[in-house]
Design a protein around this motif. Structure first.
Motif, PDB file in Angstrom:
ATOM      1  N   ASN A 171     -15.795 -18.343  -7.495  1.00 42.00           N
ATOM      2  CA  ASN A 171     -16.019 -17.034  -6.827  1.00 42.00           C
ATOM      3  C   ASN A 171     -14.630 -16.601  -6.232  1.00 42.00           C
ATOM      4  OD1 ASN A 171     -16.786 -14.752  -5.480  1.00 42.00           O
ATOM      5  ND2 ASN A 171     -18.334 -15.893  -4.458  1.00 42.00           N
ATOM      6  N   LEU A 172     -13.975 -15.613  -6.615  1.00 38.86           N
ATOM      7  CA  LEU A 172     -12.726 -15.086  -6.449  1.00 38.86           C
ATOM      8  C   LEU A 172     -12.935 -13.936  -5.511  1.00 38.86           C
ATOM      9  CD1 LEU A 172     -10.763 -15.080  -9.609  1.00 38.86           C
ATOM     10  CD2 LEU A 172     -10.684 -16.527  -8.113  1.00 38.86           C
ATOM     11  N   VAL A 173     -14.023 -13.342  -5.288  1.00 35.45           N
ATOM     12  CA  VAL A 173     -14.269 -12.331  -4.250  1.00 35.45           C
ATOM     13  C   VAL A 173     -13.967 -12.553  -2.939  1.00 35.45           C
ATOM     14  CG1 VAL A 173     -16.038 -10.485  -3.389  1.00 35.45           C
ATOM     15  CG2 VAL A 173     -16.047 -11.506  -5.505  1.00 35.45           C
ATOM     16  N   PRO A 174     -14.230 -13.596  -2.409  1.00 35.22           N
ATOM     17  CA  PRO A 174     -13.816 -14.085  -1.003  1.00 35.22           C
ATOM     18  C   PRO A 174     -12.121 -14.252  -0.824  1.00 35.22           C
ATOM     19  CG  PRO A 174     -15.329 -15.600  -1.543  1.00 35.22           C
ATOM     20  CD  PRO A 174     -15.260 -14.620  -2.726  1.00 35.22           C
ATOM     21  N   HIS A 175     -11.779 -14.860  -1.910  1.00 36.93           N
ATOM     22  CA  HIS A 175     -10.267 -14.964  -1.764  1.00 36.93           C
ATOM     23  C   HIS A 175      -9.731 -13.608  -2.005  1.00 36.93           C
ATOM     24  CE1 HIS A 175      -6.399 -16.945  -2.593  1.00 36.93           C
ATOM     25  NE2 HIS A 175      -6.155 -16.019  -3.714  1.00 36.93           N
ATOM     26  N   THR A 176     -10.080 -12.690  -2.775  1.00 33.72           N
ATOM     27  CA  THR A 176      -9.376 -11.409  -2.968  1.00 33.72           C
ATOM     28  C   THR A 176      -9.603 -10.819  -1.481  1.00 33.72           C
ATOM     29  OG1 THR A 176     -10.173 -11.508  -5.138  1.00 33.72           O
ATOM     30  CG2 THR A 176      -9.617  -9.232  -4.272  1.00 33.72           C
ATOM     31  N   TYR A 177     -10.894 -10.852  -1.170  1.00 34.51           N
ATOM     32  CA  TYR A 177     -11.233 -10.368   0.121  1.00 34.51           C
ATOM     33  C   TYR A 177     -10.273 -10.897   1.256  1.00 34.51           C
ATOM     34  CZ  TYR A 177     -13.866  -8.841   4.485  1.00 34.51           C
ATOM     35  OH  TYR A 177     -14.292  -8.489   5.517  1.00 34.51           O
ATOM     36  N   SER A 178     -10.179 -12.206   1.305  1.00 33.05           N
ATOM     37  CA  SER A 178      -9.124 -12.617   2.178  1.00 33.05           C
ATOM     38  C   SER A 178      -7.755 -12.276   2.211  1.00 33.05           C
ATOM     39  CB  SER A 178      -9.255 -14.199   2.096  1.00 33.05           C
ATOM     40  OG  SER A 178      -8.211 -14.834   2.781  1.00 33.05           O
ATOM     41  N   ASN A 179      -7.262 -11.954   0.698  1.00 37.41           N
ATOM     42  CA  ASN A 179      -6.048 -11.463   0.585  1.00 37.41           C
ATOM     43  C   ASN A 179      -5.904 -10.192   1.044  1.00 37.41           C
ATOM     44  OD1 ASN A 179      -4.859 -13.933  -0.465  1.00 37.41           O
ATOM     45  ND2 ASN A 179      -5.072 -13.347  -2.492  1.00 37.41           N
ATOM     46  N   GLN A 180      -6.909  -9.432   0.858  1.00 37.47           N
ATOM     47  CA  GLN A 180      -6.870  -8.111   1.289  1.00 37.47           C
ATOM     48  C   GLN A 180      -6.849  -7.911   2.798  1.00 37.47           C
ATOM     49  OE1 GLN A 180     -10.378  -6.210  -0.716  1.00 37.47           O
ATOM     50  NE2 GLN A 180      -9.010  -5.317  -2.210  1.00 37.47           N
ATOM     51  N   LYS A 181      -7.483  -8.773   3.261  1.00 37.06           N
ATOM     52  CA  LYS A 181      -7.777  -8.658   4.758  1.00 37.06           C
ATOM     53  C   LYS A 181      -6.384  -9.201   5.323  1.00 37.06           C
ATOM     54  CE  LYS A 181     -10.135 -10.253   8.655  1.00 37.06           C
ATOM     55  NZ  LYS A 181     -11.200 -11.190   9.384  1.00 37.06           N
ATOM     56  N   LYS A 182      -5.605 -10.008   4.857  1.00 35.99           N
ATOM     57  CA  LYS A 182      -4.281 -10.515   5.289  1.00 35.99           C
ATOM     58  C   LYS A 182      -3.183  -9.245   4.835  1.00 35.99           C
ATOM     59  CE  LYS A 182      -4.545 -15.371   4.452  1.00 35.99           C
ATOM     60  NZ  LYS A 182      -4.035 -16.496   3.573  1.00 35.99           N
ATOM     61  N   LEU A 183      -3.574  -8.628   3.863  1.00 35.75           N
ATOM     62  CA  LEU A 183      -2.382  -7.625   3.443  1.00 35.75           C
ATOM     63  C   LEU A 183      -2.900  -6.286   4.586  1.00 35.75           C
ATOM     64  CD1 LEU A 183      -0.646  -6.512   1.554  1.00 35.75           C
ATOM     65  CD2 LEU A 183      -2.403  -5.480  -0.057  1.00 35.75           C
ATOM     66  N   ILE A 184      -4.069  -6.087   4.776  1.00 36.80           N
ATOM     67  CA  ILE A 184      -4.353  -5.202   5.779  1.00 36.80           C
ATOM     68  C   ILE A 184      -3.686  -5.251   7.045  1.00 36.80           C
ATOM     69  CG2 ILE A 184      -6.460  -4.034   7.167  1.00 36.80           C
ATOM     70  CD1 ILE A 184      -7.758  -3.971   4.291  1.00 36.80           C
ATOM     71  N   ASP A 185      -4.046  -6.651   7.416  1.00 34.61           N
ATOM     72  CA  ASP A 185      -3.483  -7.448   8.782  1.00 34.61           C
ATOM     73  C   ASP A 185      -2.116  -7.025   8.888  1.00 34.61           C
ATOM     74  OD1 ASP A 185      -5.933  -7.835   9.699  1.00 34.61           O
ATOM     75  OD2 ASP A 185      -5.703  -9.797   9.552  1.00 34.61           O
ATOM     76  N   ARG A 186      -1.286  -7.434   7.925  1.00 32.83           N
ATOM     77  CA  ARG A 186       0.122  -7.359   7.566  1.00 32.83           C
ATOM     78  C   ARG A 186       0.485  -5.722   7.717  1.00 32.83           C
ATOM     79  NH1 ARG A 186       2.046 -10.785   2.723  1.00 32.83           N
ATOM     80  NH2 ARG A 186       1.635 -12.819   3.872  1.00 32.83           N
ATOM     81  N   LYS A 187      -0.274  -4.962   7.086  1.00 28.15           N
ATOM     82  CA  LYS A 187       0.078  -3.230   7.130  1.00 28.15           C
ATOM     83  C   LYS A 187      -0.077  -3.105   8.629  1.00 28.15           C
ATOM     84  CE  LYS A 187      -1.077  -2.202   2.573  1.00 28.15           C
ATOM     85  NZ  LYS A 187      -1.735  -1.342   1.751  1.00 28.15           N
ATOM     86  N   LYS A 188      -1.186  -3.413   9.126  1.00 30.68           N
ATOM     87  CA  LYS A 188      -1.587  -3.148  10.714  1.00 30.68           C
ATOM     88  C   LYS A 188      -0.196  -3.477  11.612  1.00 30.68           C
ATOM     89  CE  LYS A 188      -6.322  -3.142  10.698  1.00 30.68           C
ATOM     90  NZ  LYS A 188      -7.413  -3.656  11.350  1.00 30.68           N
ATOM     91  N   HIS A 189       0.110  -4.726  11.370  1.00 31.00           N
ATOM     92  CA  HIS A 189       1.323  -5.348  11.923  1.00 31.00           C
ATOM     93  C   HIS A 189       2.467  -4.753  11.760  1.00 31.00           C
ATOM     94  CE1 HIS A 189      -0.631  -8.572  13.969  1.00 31.00           C
ATOM     95  NE2 HIS A 189      -0.923  -9.178  12.783  1.00 31.00           N
ATOM     96  N   VAL A 190       2.823  -4.156  10.550  1.00 32.85           N
ATOM     97  CA  VAL A 190       3.989  -3.227  10.271  1.00 32.85           C
ATOM     98  C   VAL A 190       3.690  -2.051  10.978  1.00 32.85           C
ATOM     99  CG1 VAL A 190       5.123  -2.121   8.115  1.00 32.85           C
ATOM    100  CG2 VAL A 190       4.577  -4.721   7.939  1.00 32.85           C
ATOM    101  N   ALA A 191       2.652  -1.464  10.878  1.00 29.94           N
ATOM    102  CA  ALA A 191       2.602   0.154  11.218  1.00 29.94           C
ATOM    103  C   ALA A 191       2.475  -0.166  12.767  1.00 29.94           C
ATOM    104  CB  ALA A 191       0.987   0.355  10.731  1.00 29.94           C
ATOM    105  N   LEU A 192       1.871  -1.271  13.513  1.00 26.60           N
ATOM    106  CA  LEU A 192       2.094  -1.181  14.938  1.00 26.60           C
ATOM    107  C   LEU A 192       3.418  -1.325  15.360  1.00 26.60           C
ATOM    108  CD1 LEU A 192       0.479  -1.494  17.530  1.00 26.60           C
ATOM    109  CD2 LEU A 192       0.399  -3.889  17.324  1.00 26.60           C
TER     110      LEU A 192
END
Length: 195
Positions: free
Chosen positions: A5-26
């Motif tokens: 099941n790769l969805v949680p991993h993709t979701y987790s990677n996307q969440k990290k990516l979004i968190d990183r984007k938020k940190h960068v944006a912040l």
């Protein structure tokens, strides 16, 4: 085999990516806020310094005007003092009775002495000593005894006691210079004497 099941991993990677984007944006937003705040502080500080400079320039200009006004007042005061001093000198001269002075001086001259030239010199040094000025006379006498008689008369007078004879020349006809420091005669005193 197992299915992954790769969805949680993709979701987790996307969440990290979004968190990183938020940190960068912040971080970018925070950096922008710091840059804008610094720019605003610098601009505000510069505006405040310009206002202070303008106020100081106005004070300097106002002080320059006051200095110019003060210098003009000092010149006016000095000019007024000079006018007052001249008025005092004129009032002193007005109060002197030169006719009375010459009449009194001529009464001291023996008949053998004639005056050929009279000059009057006013001196500040004499005024400090209570004298009005000095008379310089060029005289001719029939004899040296007439000169001695004249000088004795001058020495006995209160007004003409400070006299000096110089340049005594000649035998048959004696010529000499006579310098007399005089106290002068006040018009007020002369008027009282007449009464």
């Amino acid at each position: 085999m197992r299915e992954l099941n790769l969805v949680p991993h993709t979701y987790s990677n996307q969440k990290k990516l979004i968190d990183r984007k938020k940190h960068v944006a912040l971080s970018i937003a925070l950096a922008l806020v710091v840059v804008v705040a610094s720019g605003g502080y610098i601009f505000g500080k510069e505006a405040l310094l310009k206002i202070k400079r303008n106020n100081l320039q106005e004070q300097v200009d106002s002080n320059k005007e006051l200095v110019v006004k003060n210098e003009a007042l000092v010149r006016d005061i000095n000019l007024t003092k000079q006018h007052i001093e001249k008025a005092k000198q004129l009032s002193v001269l007005k109060g002197k009775d030169t006719d009375g002075l010459i009449v009194e001086l001529s009464s001291l001259f023996p008949s053998g002495v004639k005056i050929s030239n009279i000059t009057f010199a006013k001196s500040g040094n004499l005024e400090a000593e209570g004298l009005s000025g000095s008379l310089n006379l060029t005289c001719e006498a029939k004899s040296k005894s007439d000169v001695s008689h004249l000088w004795a008369n001058l020495r006995e007078s209160d007004k003409f006691s400070n006299s000096h004879i110089s340049g005594l020349t000649g035998t048959d006809k004696v010529t000499f210079n006579l310098k007399i420091n005089t106290k002068g005669v006040n018009n007020d005193v002369k008027a009282e004497d007449k009464q």
